[in-house]
Design a protein around this motif. Structure first.
Motif, PDB file in Angstrom:
ATOM      1  N   LEU A 177      -6.116   1.130  -8.649  1.00  0.00           N
ATOM      2  CA  LEU A 177      -4.982   2.049  -8.638  1.00  0.00           C
ATOM      3  C   LEU A 177      -4.016   1.740  -9.768  1.00  0.00           C
ATOM      4  N   PRO A 178      -3.288   2.755 -10.245  1.00  0.00           N
ATOM      5  CA  PRO A 178      -2.321   2.527 -11.306  1.00  0.00           C
ATOM      6  C   PRO A 178      -1.242   1.535 -10.879  1.00  0.00           C
ATOM      7  N   LYS A 179      -0.644   0.904 -11.846  1.00  0.00           N
ATOM      8  CA  LYS A 179       0.420  -0.051 -11.570  1.00  0.00           C
ATOM      9  C   LYS A 179       1.541   0.638 -10.802  1.00  0.00           C
ATOM     10  N   GLY A 180       2.034  -0.016  -9.758  1.00  0.00           N
ATOM     11  CA  GLY A 180       3.103   0.558  -8.962  1.00  0.00           C
ATOM     12  C   GLY A 180       2.601   1.307  -7.745  1.00  0.00           C
ATOM     13  N   SER A 181       1.278   1.539  -7.650  1.00  0.00           N
ATOM     14  CA  SER A 181       0.728   2.230  -6.494  1.00  0.00           C
ATOM     15  C   SER A 181       0.695   1.286  -5.291  1.00  0.00           C
ATOM     16  N   GLN A 182       0.651   1.871  -4.095  1.00  0.00           N
ATOM     17  CA  GLN A 182       0.613   1.092  -2.876  1.00  0.00           C
ATOM     18  C   GLN A 182      -0.731   1.295  -2.200  1.00  0.00           C
ATOM     19  N   THR A 183      -1.424   0.193  -1.896  1.00  0.00           N
ATOM     20  CA  THR A 183      -2.726   0.294  -1.254  1.00  0.00           C
ATOM     21  C   THR A 183      -2.581   0.282   0.263  1.00  0.00           C
ATOM     22  N   ILE A 184      -3.617   0.802   0.928  1.00  0.00           N
ATOM     23  CA  ILE A 184      -3.641   0.791   2.389  1.00  0.00           C
ATOM     24  C   ILE A 184      -3.719  -0.650   2.890  1.00  0.00           C
ATOM     25  N   THR A 185      -4.653  -1.411   2.314  1.00  0.00           N
ATOM     26  CA  THR A 185      -4.797  -2.814   2.727  1.00  0.00           C
ATOM     27  C   THR A 185      -3.571  -3.631   2.336  1.00  0.00           C
ATOM     28  N   GLY A 186      -2.895  -3.200   1.269  1.00  0.00           N
ATOM     29  CA  GLY A 186      -1.670  -3.893   0.860  1.00  0.00           C
ATOM     30  C   GLY A 186      -0.547  -3.725   1.872  1.00  0.00           C
ATOM     31  N   LEU A 187      -0.532  -2.595   2.584  1.00  0.00           N
ATOM     32  CA  LEU A 187       0.464  -2.407   3.641  1.00  0.00           C
ATOM     33  C   LEU A 187       0.300  -3.466   4.724  1.00  0.00           C
ATOM     34  N   ALA A 188      -0.974  -3.757   5.075  1.00  0.00           N
ATOM     35  CA  ALA A 188      -1.236  -4.763   6.100  1.00  0.00           C
ATOM     36  C   ALA A 188      -0.763  -6.144   5.655  1.00  0.00           C
ATOM     37  N   GLU A 189      -0.991  -6.476   4.387  1.00  0.00           N
ATOM     38  CA  GLU A 189      -0.581  -7.789   3.891  1.00  0.00           C
ATOM     39  C   GLU A 189       0.930  -7.880   3.761  1.00  0.00           C
ATOM     40  N   GLY A 190       1.560  -6.788   3.296  1.00  0.00           N
ATOM     41  CA  GLY A 190       3.015  -6.778   3.197  1.00  0.00           C
ATOM     42  C   GLY A 190       3.675  -6.894   4.556  1.00  0.00           C
ATOM     43  N   TRP A 191       3.127  -6.163   5.528  1.00  0.00           N
ATOM     44  CA  TRP A 191       3.642  -6.253   6.904  1.00  0.00           C
ATOM     45  C   TRP A 191       3.551  -7.686   7.414  1.00  0.00           C
ATOM     46  N   TRP A 192       2.427  -8.354   7.135  1.00  0.00           N
ATOM     47  CA  TRP A 192       2.220  -9.709   7.660  1.00  0.00           C
ATOM     48  C   TRP A 192       3.137 -10.723   6.985  1.00  0.00           C
ATOM     49  N   ARG A 193       3.364 -10.589   5.682  1.00  0.00           N
ATOM     50  CA  ARG A 193       4.251 -11.541   5.000  1.00  0.00           C
ATOM     51  C   ARG A 193       5.616 -11.580   5.667  1.00  0.00           C
TER      52      ARG A 193
END
Length: 540
Positions: free
Chosen positions: A205-221
């Motif tokens: 994905l382009p820089k600055g985009s948000q991934t689906i799996t990234g939401l899970a990791e961000g939520w967990w942090r």
């Protein structure tokens, strides 16, 4: 942005410099609000400009995300070269055209003559340029729906296949118009669509985009620091990965409500229960996007309006173990001896965990993660501490549970004193959190399996049947609600119960009222009490 003189929102997107020359002259079929916007990139163009055809800012953002995802797939296809479809994929895509046309008109198809005339016109339109005019837009719509960019040969073959399937659909609708609604034998000829990740022209994905799996990791942090359970993170991480794989991309901003509904239907087709889909999959996606909105990662929640039917479970018996079942399980555990190459920690779990659960109402997972340091003697009482420091505890709070006198007599304190430091019933290979979770899950599943060898009734859940039985016995014995709940770790939801505490002495006195279980002789301990049933692995 908005174009001068128009109240509609507009998308403007620069064409990446590395494929600018290749992009010029390319035909695009950009999805916008359920429709397809056809355009050709101009010979001197350096950007794409498309009306989003809406005045609603939120709707505009959603349409923008879908359109950008499509454009990104086109740019990647130009970098790598268009993809070639297999014959099976062409047949599957043609089947979509067939089903769409039939579904649109079968309820009110009009007169048979109309459809017969359409069939004749389609037969006459066999020249390549005529086929392009008739079926090219339909093909572009289908390809855009799946974000596919294919080579000329594949597109030409698909146009021919769609032409045939549309003619077949017209014949079917002529039959419907004549009153013939017998089972459709043509639709079963089309295979389901199977696309490899490569066929979808996926790219980073382009820089600055948000991934689906990234939401899970961000939520967990964030939520890890707030004390949320590891099992919740695992569930969210799993459903995020499943959704990403199903969609064929990982762009969180491009996910629509229709995508979530399609994912729900996909999970249903896999035989996943409604409870898992509603309470696990959709709920998890909804929570991840809610976090994403709150943290400005995404602008919409595609799972917000998606509903899953609730199952009214029929109960035909008490969810707790019966007297006969409890005695059978505990007798088997009491007489258990390690044999052959059986691991020591699993043998110890089979021997002690059922008894610990029976006399405490604890969850299996809480008992299998006990450590040597979690047992202590205080004021003449042997006390187990159930704590999140040892592993997973559902509410994240520790609690002390005195040992029932029968456990002391059986020698549980002596067993613990002779054990090595660390976990009593788990063998952890490595010092990572993942290694500990794996060992915990293995032991918990094995204990569940031990119980299922004796009690095979599917109406009883091994992980909670002891809790149900413990609470039922406690009520019968007149043990106060706050003391019972303090032992089992239940939340009372009563403000008054937050004042003061149930002391270990009060809990020990209550536990002493619980009657002892009299075990069966060795030759009767392995008796089954219901018919066998095959169960999936226990997960959380």
């Amino acid at each position: 942005m908005r174009r001068k003189g128009s109240s509609f929102h507009q998308l403007r997107k620069r064409i990446p410099l590395d494929i600018l020359e290749k992009a010029r002259g390319t035909s695009l079929a950009v999805p916008v609000g359920g429709e397809i916007f056809h355009m050709v990139v101009g010979e001197n163009a350096s950007e794409i400009t498309i009306s989003l055809r809406t005045r609603d800012p939120r709707e505009a953002k959603e349409r923008q995300a879908v359109a950008l995802a499509y454009l990104d797939s086109v740019w990647q296809a130009l970098r790598e070269g268009p993809k070639r479809l297999t014959q099976k994929q062409i047949a599957a895509l043609a089947g979509e055209a067939y089903r769409e046309l039939v579904a649109s008109f079968e309820d009110n198809p009009g007169s048979p003559e109309t459809w017969k005339q359409i069939v004749q016109l389609q037969i006459k339109s066999m020249a390549p340029d005529a086929r392009e005019r008739w079926f090219g837009p339909t093909v572009d719509l289908i390809l855009a729906k799946h974000r596919l960019v294919v080579d000329k040969d594949s597109r030409s073959a698909l146009i021919s296949a769609v032409g045939v399937s549309v003619s077949q659909a017209s014949v079917r609708l002529a039959q419907n118009a004549g009153g013939d609604y017998s089972p459709d034998t043509v639709v079963t000829r089309f295979p389901p669509l199977e696309l490899s990740r490569e066929a979808k022209s996926a790219k980073p994905l382009p820089k600055g985009s948000q991934t689906i799996t990234g939401l899970a990791e961000g939520w967990w942090r964030e939520n890890k620091m707030a004390g949320r359970a590891v099992s919740t993170h695992e569930a969210y991480q799993r459903v995020a990965q499943q959704l990403s794989e199903f969609l064929g991309h990982d762009d969180a901003r491009a996910v629509t409500e229709d995508d979530i509904i399609a994912f729900k239907d996909h999970r249903l087709s896999q035989g996943v229960s409604l409870k898992t889909i509603g309470g696990g999959d959709i709920s998890g996606i909804r929570q991840l996007y809610a976090w994403g909105i709150a943290n400005r990662k995404v602008s919409h929640n595609p799972a917000e309006g998606v509903k899953v039917a609730k199952v009214k479970k029929k109960r035909t018996r008490d969810p707790g173990f019966t007297d006969e079942e409890a005695v059978a399980i505990l007798s088997d555990a009491f007489h258990h001896k390690r044999t052959g190459k059986a691991s020591a920690h699993l043998s110890n779990a089979r021997r002690w965990v059922p008894w610990l659960c029976a006399y405490s109402g604890a969850r299996i997972g809480e008992m299998v993660q006990l450590r040597k340091q979690d047992l202590r003697q205080e004021n003449g009482l042997w006390i187990i501490r159930i704590t999140p420091e040892a592993g997973t505890v559902k509410d994240g709070e520790y609690r002390d549970v005195p040992l029932h006198p029968h456990l002391v007599e059986q020698g549980f304190p002596e067993f613990v004193s002779k054990a090595a430091n660390g976990h009593l019933f788990m063998k952890v290979f490595g010092d990572t959190e993942k290694a500990q979770r794996g060992a915990w899950r293995t032991t918990k599943n094995r204990v569940r399996d031990f119980v299922r060898e004796i009690v095979t009734d599917p109406e009883v859940a091994p992980n909670h049947a002891w809790r149900h039985r413990f609470m039922t016995l406690g009520r019968n014995l007149g043990i106060s609600r706050d003391v019972r709940f303090s032992i089992t770790g239940h939340d009372t939801d009563a403000e008054g119960d937050d004042y003061g505490i149930a002391t270990n002495e009060a809990k020990a006195a209550a536990l002493a009222k619980y009657p002892r279980y009299e075990v069966k002789p060795l030759d009767r301990a392995r008796q089954r009490v219901s018919e066998p049933v095959e169960l999936p692995q226990l997960t959380e």
